[in-house]
Scaffold this motif. Structure first.
Motif, PDB file in Angstrom:
ATOM      1  N   ALA A   1       0.820  -1.215   0.000  1.00  0.00           N
ATOM      2  CA  ALA A   1       0.000   0.000   0.000  1.00  0.00           C
ATOM      3  C   ALA A   1       0.855   1.267   0.000  1.00  0.00           C
ATOM      4  CB  ALA A   1      -0.933  -0.009   1.213  1.00  0.00           C
ATOM      5  N   GLY A   2       2.182   1.107   0.026  1.00  0.00           N
ATOM      6  CA  GLY A   2       3.061   2.268   0.042  1.00  0.00           C
ATOM      7  C   GLY A   2       3.333   2.824   1.422  1.00  0.00           C
ATOM      8  N   ASN A   3       3.025   2.043   2.462  1.00  0.00           N
ATOM      9  CA  ASN A   3       3.275   2.472   3.840  1.00  0.00           C
ATOM     10  C   ASN A   3       4.655   2.014   4.298  1.00  0.00           C
ATOM     11  OD1 ASN A   3       0.625   3.570   4.190  1.00  0.00           O
ATOM     12  ND2 ASN A   3      -0.112   1.464   4.326  1.00  0.00           N
ATOM     13  N   TYR A   4       5.279   2.810   5.144  1.00  0.00           N
ATOM     14  CA  TYR A   4       6.607   2.506   5.684  1.00  0.00           C
ATOM     15  C   TYR A   4       6.552   2.497   7.205  1.00  0.00           C
ATOM     16  CZ  TYR A   4       8.637   3.574   1.112  1.00  0.00           C
ATOM     17  OH  TYR A   4       8.964   3.569  -0.215  1.00  0.00           O
ATOM     18  N   VAL A   5       7.214   1.517   7.796  1.00  0.00           N
ATOM     19  CA  VAL A   5       7.441   1.566   9.238  1.00  0.00           C
ATOM     20  C   VAL A   5       8.756   2.314   9.445  1.00  0.00           C
ATOM     21  CG1 VAL A   5       6.137  -0.535   9.726  1.00  0.00           C
ATOM     22  CG2 VAL A   5       8.569  -0.685   9.262  1.00  0.00           C
ATOM     23  N   PRO A   6       8.946   2.971  10.572  1.00  0.00           N
ATOM     24  CA  PRO A   6      10.159   3.782  10.751  1.00  0.00           C
ATOM     25  C   PRO A   6      11.428   2.977  11.032  1.00  0.00           C
ATOM     26  CG  PRO A   6       8.740   3.990  12.664  1.00  0.00           C
ATOM     27  CD  PRO A   6       7.985   3.179  11.647  1.00  0.00           C
ATOM     28  N   ASP A   7      11.310   1.684  11.306  1.00  0.00           N
ATOM     29  CA  ASP A   7      12.438   0.842  11.706  1.00  0.00           C
ATOM     30  C   ASP A   7      13.252   0.380  10.494  1.00  0.00           C
ATOM     31  OD1 ASP A   7      13.779  -0.939  13.756  1.00  0.00           O
ATOM     32  OD2 ASP A   7      13.009  -2.437  12.354  1.00  0.00           O
ATOM     33  N   MET A   8      14.555   0.616  10.518  1.00  0.00           N
ATOM     34  CA  MET A   8      15.451   0.250   9.415  1.00  0.00           C
ATOM     35  C   MET A   8      15.415  -1.252   9.132  1.00  0.00           C
ATOM     36  SD  MET A   8      17.980   1.024   7.141  1.00  0.00           S
ATOM     37  CE  MET A   8      18.819   2.537   7.569  1.00  0.00           C
ATOM     38  N   ALA A   9      15.513  -2.088  10.173  1.00  0.00           N
ATOM     39  CA  ALA A   9      15.513  -3.543   9.962  1.00  0.00           C
ATOM     40  C   ALA A   9      14.210  -4.003   9.322  1.00  0.00           C
ATOM     41  CB  ALA A   9      15.754  -4.279  11.277  1.00  0.00           C
ATOM     42  N   ALA A  10      13.098  -3.444   9.753  1.00  0.00           N
ATOM     43  CA  ALA A  10      11.802  -3.812   9.172  1.00  0.00           C
ATOM     44  C   ALA A  10      11.719  -3.380   7.718  1.00  0.00           C
ATOM     45  CB  ALA A  10      10.669  -3.194   9.983  1.00  0.00           C
ATOM     46  N   GLN A  11      12.276  -2.227   7.386  1.00  0.00           N
ATOM     47  CA  GLN A  11      12.281  -1.792   5.991  1.00  0.00           C
ATOM     48  C   GLN A  11      13.159  -2.703   5.136  1.00  0.00           C
ATOM     49  OE1 GLN A  11      12.612   2.257   4.785  1.00  0.00           O
ATOM     50  NE2 GLN A  11      11.320   3.026   6.441  1.00  0.00           N
ATOM     51  N   VAL A  12      14.304  -3.109   5.655  1.00  0.00           N
ATOM     52  CA  VAL A  12      15.159  -4.050   4.913  1.00  0.00           C
ATOM     53  C   VAL A  12      14.406  -5.360   4.707  1.00  0.00           C
ATOM     54  CG1 VAL A  12      17.256  -5.462   5.034  1.00  0.00           C
ATOM     55  CG2 VAL A  12      17.353  -3.019   5.604  1.00  0.00           C
ATOM     56  N   ALA A  13      13.738  -5.859   5.741  1.00  0.00           N
ATOM     57  CA  ALA A  13      12.979  -7.106   5.624  1.00  0.00           C
ATOM     58  C   ALA A  13      11.925  -6.992   4.533  1.00  0.00           C
ATOM     59  CB  ALA A  13      12.333  -7.468   6.958  1.00  0.00           C
ATOM     60  N   THR A  14      11.214  -5.886   4.494  1.00  0.00           N
ATOM     61  CA  THR A  14      10.187  -5.691   3.469  1.00  0.00           C
ATOM     62  C   THR A  14      10.813  -5.621   2.083  1.00  0.00           C
ATOM     63  OG1 THR A  14       8.719  -4.576   5.025  1.00  0.00           O
ATOM     64  CG2 THR A  14       8.337  -4.158   2.688  1.00  0.00           C
ATOM     65  N   ALA A  15      11.913  -4.886   1.942  1.00  0.00           N
ATOM     66  CA  ALA A  15      12.584  -4.785   0.641  1.00  0.00           C
ATOM     67  C   ALA A  15      13.046  -6.163   0.162  1.00  0.00           C
ATOM     68  CB  ALA A  15      13.761  -3.817   0.730  1.00  0.00           C
ATOM     69  N   LEU A  16      13.612  -6.964   1.061  1.00  0.00           N
ATOM     70  CA  LEU A  16      14.082  -8.298   0.675  1.00  0.00           C
ATOM     71  C   LEU A  16      12.910  -9.202   0.289  1.00  0.00           C
ATOM     72  CD1 LEU A  16      16.920  -8.876   3.306  1.00  0.00           C
ATOM     73  CD2 LEU A  16      17.175  -8.338   0.867  1.00  0.00           C
ATOM     74  N   LYS A  17      11.798  -9.092   0.999  1.00  0.00           N
ATOM     75  CA  LYS A  17      10.615  -9.882   0.637  1.00  0.00           C
ATOM     76  C   LYS A  17      10.082  -9.469  -0.733  1.00  0.00           C
ATOM     77  CE  LYS A  17       9.284 -10.801   5.393  1.00  0.00           C
ATOM     78  NZ  LYS A  17       8.431 -10.397   6.513  1.00  0.00           N
ATOM     79  N   ARG A  18      10.108  -8.182  -1.028  1.00  0.00           N
ATOM     80  CA  ARG A  18       9.682  -7.706  -2.344  1.00  0.00           C
ATOM     81  C   ARG A  18      10.601  -8.263  -3.433  1.00  0.00           C
ATOM     82  NH1 ARG A  18       6.379  -3.219  -2.651  1.00  0.00           N
ATOM     83  NH2 ARG A  18       7.546  -2.405  -4.425  1.00  0.00           N
ATOM     84  N   ILE A  19      11.886  -8.315  -3.146  1.00  0.00           N
ATOM     85  CA  ILE A  19      12.860  -8.859  -4.104  1.00  0.00           C
ATOM     86  C   ILE A  19      12.565 -10.327  -4.380  1.00  0.00           C
ATOM     87  CG2 ILE A  19      15.295  -9.549  -4.276  1.00  0.00           C
ATOM     88  CD1 ILE A  19      15.872  -6.752  -2.888  1.00  0.00           C
ATOM     89  N   ILE A  20      12.324 -11.110  -3.337  1.00  0.00           N
ATOM     90  CA  ILE A  20      12.024 -12.535  -3.508  1.00  0.00           C
ATOM     91  C   ILE A  20      10.743 -12.710  -4.318  1.00  0.00           C
ATOM     92  CG2 ILE A  20      11.433 -14.669  -2.285  1.00  0.00           C
ATOM     93  CD1 ILE A  20      14.449 -13.737  -2.210  1.00  0.00           C
ATOM     94  N   LYS A  21       9.740 -11.882  -4.057  1.00  0.00           N
ATOM     95  CA  LYS A  21       8.477 -11.944  -4.800  1.00  0.00           C
ATOM     96  C   LYS A  21       8.718 -11.661  -6.285  1.00  0.00           C
ATOM     97  CE  LYS A  21       3.849 -11.668  -5.003  1.00  0.00           C
ATOM     98  NZ  LYS A  21       2.988 -12.818  -4.841  1.00  0.00           N
ATOM     99  N   LEU A  22       9.475 -10.625  -6.597  1.00  0.00           N
ATOM    100  CA  LEU A  22       9.763 -10.288  -7.994  1.00  0.00           C
ATOM    101  C   LEU A  22      10.593 -11.373  -8.682  1.00  0.00           C
ATOM    102  CD1 LEU A  22      10.479  -6.479  -7.689  1.00  0.00           C
ATOM    103  CD2 LEU A  22       8.671  -7.546  -9.054  1.00  0.00           C
ATOM    104  N   LEU A  23      11.580 -11.903  -7.986  1.00  0.00           N
ATOM    105  CA  LEU A  23      12.373 -12.993  -8.565  1.00  0.00           C
ATOM    106  C   LEU A  23      11.474 -14.183  -8.887  1.00  0.00           C
ATOM    107  CD1 LEU A  23      15.604 -12.919  -6.381  1.00  0.00           C
ATOM    108  CD2 LEU A  23      15.390 -12.249  -8.790  1.00  0.00           C
ATOM    109  N   GLY A  24      10.535 -14.487  -7.995  1.00  0.00           N
ATOM    110  CA  GLY A  24       9.595 -15.580  -8.228  1.00  0.00           C
ATOM    111  C   GLY A  24       8.787 -15.371  -9.497  1.00  0.00           C
ATOM    112  N   GLU A  25       8.443 -14.122  -9.807  1.00  0.00           N
ATOM    113  CA  GLU A  25       7.705 -13.814 -11.038  1.00  0.00           C
ATOM    114  C   GLU A  25       8.507 -14.220 -12.274  1.00  0.00           C
ATOM    115  OE1 GLU A  25       4.535 -12.197 -11.582  1.00  0.00           O
ATOM    116  OE2 GLU A  25       4.274 -12.835  -9.509  1.00  0.00           O
ATOM    117  N   ALA A  26       9.834 -14.245 -12.141  1.00  0.00           N
ATOM    118  CA  ALA A  26      10.712 -14.617 -13.250  1.00  0.00           C
ATOM    119  C   ALA A  26      11.161 -16.072 -13.159  1.00  0.00           C
ATOM    120  CB  ALA A  26      11.934 -13.697 -13.271  1.00  0.00           C
TER     121      ALA A  26
END
Length: 132
Positions: A39-64
């Motif tokens: 939804a475009g929301n961010y939590v203020p925690d750096m580790a949580a943002q990294v976790a979300t970014a990595l999950k997005r990466i895995i999701k996109l890789l799965g699409e390929a």
């Protein structure tokens, strides 16, 4: 993929100096993924943002039809060295959950900010999927 590690160099922690890719296959290149949710929301925690970014990466890789084992390069853009260093344990846990024991070549850059001012991290990925 063959990890490039000169015998006389100390083995790096959490990344590889380089990899060699040989043979037929497909390249997968991802735009930088930030720590914002669907939804475009961010939590203020750096580790949580990294976790979300990595999950997005895995999701996109799965699409390929790819996975973390196909990543040959990561480029990290971070807005705060101190927050990154303080979030080390959480980032390590997020890495283990998403990328497992894969440690591709990585570059980390500290920058003044990202397009969305709430974003604290953006990670670009290049992957190679060999022909089976």
């Amino acid at each position: 993929m063959r990890i490039l590690q000169p015998a006389e160099w100390k083995k790096p922690r959490g990344f590889s100096h380089g990899v060699e890719v040989e043979g037929p296959g497909r390249w997968v290149v991802l735009a930088g993924q930030t720590g914002g949710d669907e939804a475009g929301n961010y939590v203020p925690d750096m580790a949580a943002q990294v976790a979300t970014a990595l999950k997005r990466i895995i999701k996109l890789l799965g699409e390929a039809g790819a996975g973390p084992e196909h990543i040959v390069r990561l480029t990290w853009y971070l807005t705060s060295r101190s927050e990154y260093e303080a979030a080390g344990a959480g980032i390590g846990a997020a890495w283990k959950e998403t990328l497992g024991r894969n440690f591709p070549p990585s570059t980390l850059l500290y920058i003044g900010g990202l397009v969305d001012e709430r974003a604290k991290v953006e990670i670009e990925v290049t992957a190679f999927v060999p022909v089976a």
